[in-house]
Write an enzyme that holds these catalytic residues in place. Sequence first.
Site, PDB file in Angstrom:
ATOM      1  N   VAL A  33     -29.550 -48.646  39.054  1.00  0.00           N
ATOM      2  CA  VAL A  33     -28.369 -48.145  38.340  1.00  0.00           C
ATOM      3  C   VAL A  33     -28.476 -46.672  37.961  1.00  0.00           C
ATOM      4  O   VAL A  33     -27.503 -46.065  37.536  1.00  0.00           O
ATOM      5  CB  VAL A  33     -28.074 -48.947  37.058  1.00  0.00           C
ATOM      6  CG1 VAL A  33     -27.393 -50.238  37.382  1.00  0.00           C
ATOM      7  CG2 VAL A  33     -29.295 -49.124  36.209  1.00  0.00           C
ATOM      8  N   TYR A  56     -40.871 -55.311  31.747  1.00  0.00           N
ATOM      9  CA  TYR A  56     -39.709 -55.127  32.636  1.00  0.00           C
ATOM     10  C   TYR A  56     -38.974 -53.827  32.316  1.00  0.00           C
ATOM     11  O   TYR A  56     -38.650 -53.033  33.203  1.00  0.00           O
ATOM     12  CB  TYR A  56     -38.755 -56.327  32.518  1.00  0.00           C
ATOM     13  CG  TYR A  56     -37.455 -56.115  33.236  1.00  0.00           C
ATOM     14  CD1 TYR A  56     -36.289 -55.776  32.533  1.00  0.00           C
ATOM     15  CD2 TYR A  56     -37.394 -56.175  34.630  1.00  0.00           C
ATOM     16  CE1 TYR A  56     -35.098 -55.537  33.201  1.00  0.00           C
ATOM     17  CE2 TYR A  56     -36.207 -55.929  35.297  1.00  0.00           C
ATOM     18  CZ  TYR A  56     -35.051 -55.614  34.574  1.00  0.00           C
ATOM     19  OH  TYR A  56     -33.872 -55.355  35.230  1.00  0.00           O
ATOM     20  N   LYS A 102     -38.004 -53.573  41.349  1.00  0.00           N
ATOM     21  CA  LYS A 102     -38.132 -55.034  41.484  1.00  0.00           C
ATOM     22  C   LYS A 102     -38.897 -55.481  42.745  1.00  0.00           C
ATOM     23  O   LYS A 102     -39.831 -56.287  42.640  1.00  0.00           O
ATOM     24  CB  LYS A 102     -36.747 -55.689  41.436  1.00  0.00           C
ATOM     25  CG  LYS A 102     -36.034 -55.531  40.100  1.00  0.00           C
ATOM     26  CD  LYS A 102     -34.596 -55.996  40.171  1.00  0.00           C
ATOM     27  CE  LYS A 102     -33.877 -55.879  38.838  1.00  0.00           C
ATOM     28  NZ  LYS A 102     -32.424 -56.190  38.927  1.00  0.00           N
ATOM     29  N   TYR A 139     -27.502 -57.008  46.081  1.00  0.00           N
ATOM     30  CA  TYR A 139     -26.675 -57.962  45.305  1.00  0.00           C
ATOM     31  C   TYR A 139     -25.464 -58.463  46.088  1.00  0.00           C
ATOM     32  O   TYR A 139     -25.578 -58.815  47.258  1.00  0.00           O
ATOM     33  CB  TYR A 139     -26.205 -57.311  44.017  1.00  0.00           C
ATOM     34  CG  TYR A 139     -27.308 -56.662  43.243  1.00  0.00           C
ATOM     35  CD1 TYR A 139     -27.298 -55.302  42.961  1.00  0.00           C
ATOM     36  CD2 TYR A 139     -28.404 -57.392  42.818  1.00  0.00           C
ATOM     37  CE1 TYR A 139     -28.317 -54.692  42.254  1.00  0.00           C
ATOM     38  CE2 TYR A 139     -29.437 -56.806  42.116  1.00  0.00           C
ATOM     39  CZ  TYR A 139     -29.387 -55.446  41.842  1.00  0.00           C
ATOM     40  OH  TYR A 139     -30.402 -54.855  41.163  1.00  0.00           O
ATOM     41  N   SER A 152     -33.706 -50.870  39.066  1.00  0.00           N
ATOM     42  CA  SER A 152     -33.928 -52.110  39.830  1.00  0.00           C
ATOM     43  C   SER A 152     -34.720 -51.896  41.109  1.00  0.00           C
ATOM     44  O   SER A 152     -35.233 -52.843  41.703  1.00  0.00           O
ATOM     45  CB  SER A 152     -32.586 -52.743  40.188  1.00  0.00           C
ATOM     46  OG  SER A 152     -32.049 -53.369  39.058  1.00  0.00           O
TER      47      SER A 152
HETATM   48  O1  DON Z   1     -32.068 -54.381  33.733  1.00  0.00           O
HETATM   49  C1  DON Z   1     -31.187 -53.560  33.958  1.00  0.00           C
HETATM   50  O2  DON Z   1     -30.056 -53.781  33.809  1.00  0.00           O
HETATM   51  C2  DON Z   1     -31.669 -52.244  34.552  1.00  0.00           C
HETATM   52  N1  DON Z   1     -32.918 -51.897  34.067  1.00  0.00           N
HETATM   53  C3  DON Z   1     -31.751 -52.330  36.052  1.00  0.00           C
HETATM   54  C4  DON Z   1     -30.494 -52.729  36.671  1.00  0.00           C
HETATM   55  C5  DON Z   1     -30.278 -52.103  38.010  1.00  0.00           C
HETATM   56  O3  DON Z   1     -30.882 -51.132  38.374  1.00  0.00           O
HETATM   57  C6  DON Z   1     -29.268 -52.736  38.869  1.00  0.00           C
HETATM   58  N2  DON Z   1     -29.161 -52.098  40.122  1.00  0.00           N
HETATM   59  N3  DON Z   1     -28.244 -51.752  40.765  1.00  0.00           N
END
Ligand code: DON
Length: 621
Positions: A275, A205, A83, A257, A80
């Site tokens: 993540v 994405y 983003k 978040y 993320s």
């Molecule tokens: O879309 C997802 O769930 C992962 N590619 C990214 C989510 C993520 O990194 C959330 N961050 N804390």
Amino acid sequence: MTNVSQSMPVAEESSAIDSPIMDYLCDLRDQFAGHDSGEVADYIPELAKACSESFGIAVATTEGHVYEVGDSRQEFTIQSISKPFVYGLALEDNGRTDILKKIGVEPTGDAFNSISLDSETGQPANPMINAGAIATAGQIMGYDKDKKLLRVMGMMSAYAGRSLEIDEAVYRSESETGHRNRAIGYMLRNFNILEEDPSETLDLYFRQCSVSVNCRDLAIMGATLANAGINPVTQERAIRGEYVENVLSVMGSCGMYDYAGEWIYKVGMPAKSGVAGGIVAVLPGKLGIGVFSPPLDKRGNSVRGIKVCNRISMDFNLHMFNVVQPGKSVIRRSYDGSHITSKHLRGAAERRRLQEAADLIRVYEIQGDLNFSTSEVVVNEIVTNSRFADYFVIDLKRVLTLDQSTCHLFCQLLLKLADKDKQLVFANCDSFPELGRYIRMKIKGGNESLWLHFDDDYALEYCEDRILNRGEVTPPPVSLQDFELFDGLDADEIDVIGGRLTKQRYTQGEIIINQGDAASQLYLLAQGQVSIRMALPDGNTKRLATLSQGLVFGEMAWIERSERSAAVTVDVDALCYKLDIDDFDDMMADHSSIKVKILGNLLRIFTRNLRKANTEIGVLS
Ligand code: DON
């Protein structure tokens, strides 16, 4: 005599000391390395392979200094954290207005994968949650998906300062298990946030999330945002400056978040977590922090990452709302024309007239970054003093940056003062062409040489000349008895010295003396104006003085019988009398009293110039 080098032990080529910042980061890592709470993400199977002990910290400053400890070079997927960077690219591609139509900027307080879409418009709440990020990926320009991906990779590599690649294993793992994101993709298609079949956008994405980075990269990517979009290590621009504030805004309000509120409260820096265990934090204008540690808390943020950022922010007062007293220091010093005069040395009459009117000139030496709040302090100071002076000089020598609002305020101030027949001029503004451009744009047909001056000395001279109405009429040549050098000489004595002078006319631009010439003559400037310049090592010249008529030049080397230490050129057609040193020496035999009087006058002139220099050193130090 002892040769010092023989007695002193020859210093070994010692290695440079470690930076105390490195020591600090090492300690910090050691402190939290043992902290083992949190879970490695596994909803993307490939991520579950991460080692929970991995732990790296990096800090990069806007000066381009990078400090890194631990597993700072260990690769992991950006997830993320991609983003905000992709959001910046979408802003460049579409502009704020169109992007805000598609994606909101409101924090949800929900988890990153919550399907937070507006029930009527389908607009995702912000670009930091998955829904907003997928919508953002859908706004990236490119004639096909490969071109779009190429642009995203190029952008991220510009931030990191090296060519980044995709971790294909993680990409496949995410793509194969990304059902929730697919659902979000089709919801966005349903509301026409995505205007085509979402699969290509989802693929983009998944790929952006699978870009392989290390925490050194994250620190540099953060420092690039902190440095107004320019990578401080490579000096490459990664994003147009005007969009940095929008990227940092959504990172500040939504980047962490449903922990965003507590984060901004405690750490006080826009940030983004991923993540795979990465966190990037940005202190605007100063630095970027990158942390990597896979174990996550229940909100999906790296546990050690949060602890490290918290601690660094506390220990170094990095909270962005920790404000130091603003603005007061923008005016480094101010003085009027009675304290400092220009290097234009003038005859006694002009000197007197200037001394009487000297406080009509006010000079403000300003420093630092000029924006609304700092330039307001300068404007207020000048407005407050506008009743007491007619000429105001703003010296930009120590200014770092100058923004549009400053151009506007300074230009309005210039116009307002002009309405009152007062003048505002700027010095040392070569580094800020935007100010000249702005004034030219607002004051059509104006002569900018009246406002913009090479340095504070020329600006001061300009104001002095205005007060003296110089250049109106060409004054008649100064007669010998009016030269200060001949103060106290009677008419006969003037005749004696007059008989030993030779007369020479010079035209504008002509060089009267070259630096390094042997000094055989003293020059009396009866008419016109000359300037004395010294050659600098960088090939430029520095003005030491400009002389009006009635003054002498070349006296120092003449007395010392040394080489000329500077060159003298003609500014305004000049008439000079020249006194040869041998002729002067010959006078000792027959006219010693004349010689003594002249040397006495020279001494007095030297003393006055020395006193002036001391006063100025006093004011400027
Ligand atoms: O879309 C997802 O769930 C992962 N590619 C990214 C989510 C993520 O990194 C959330 N961050 N804390």
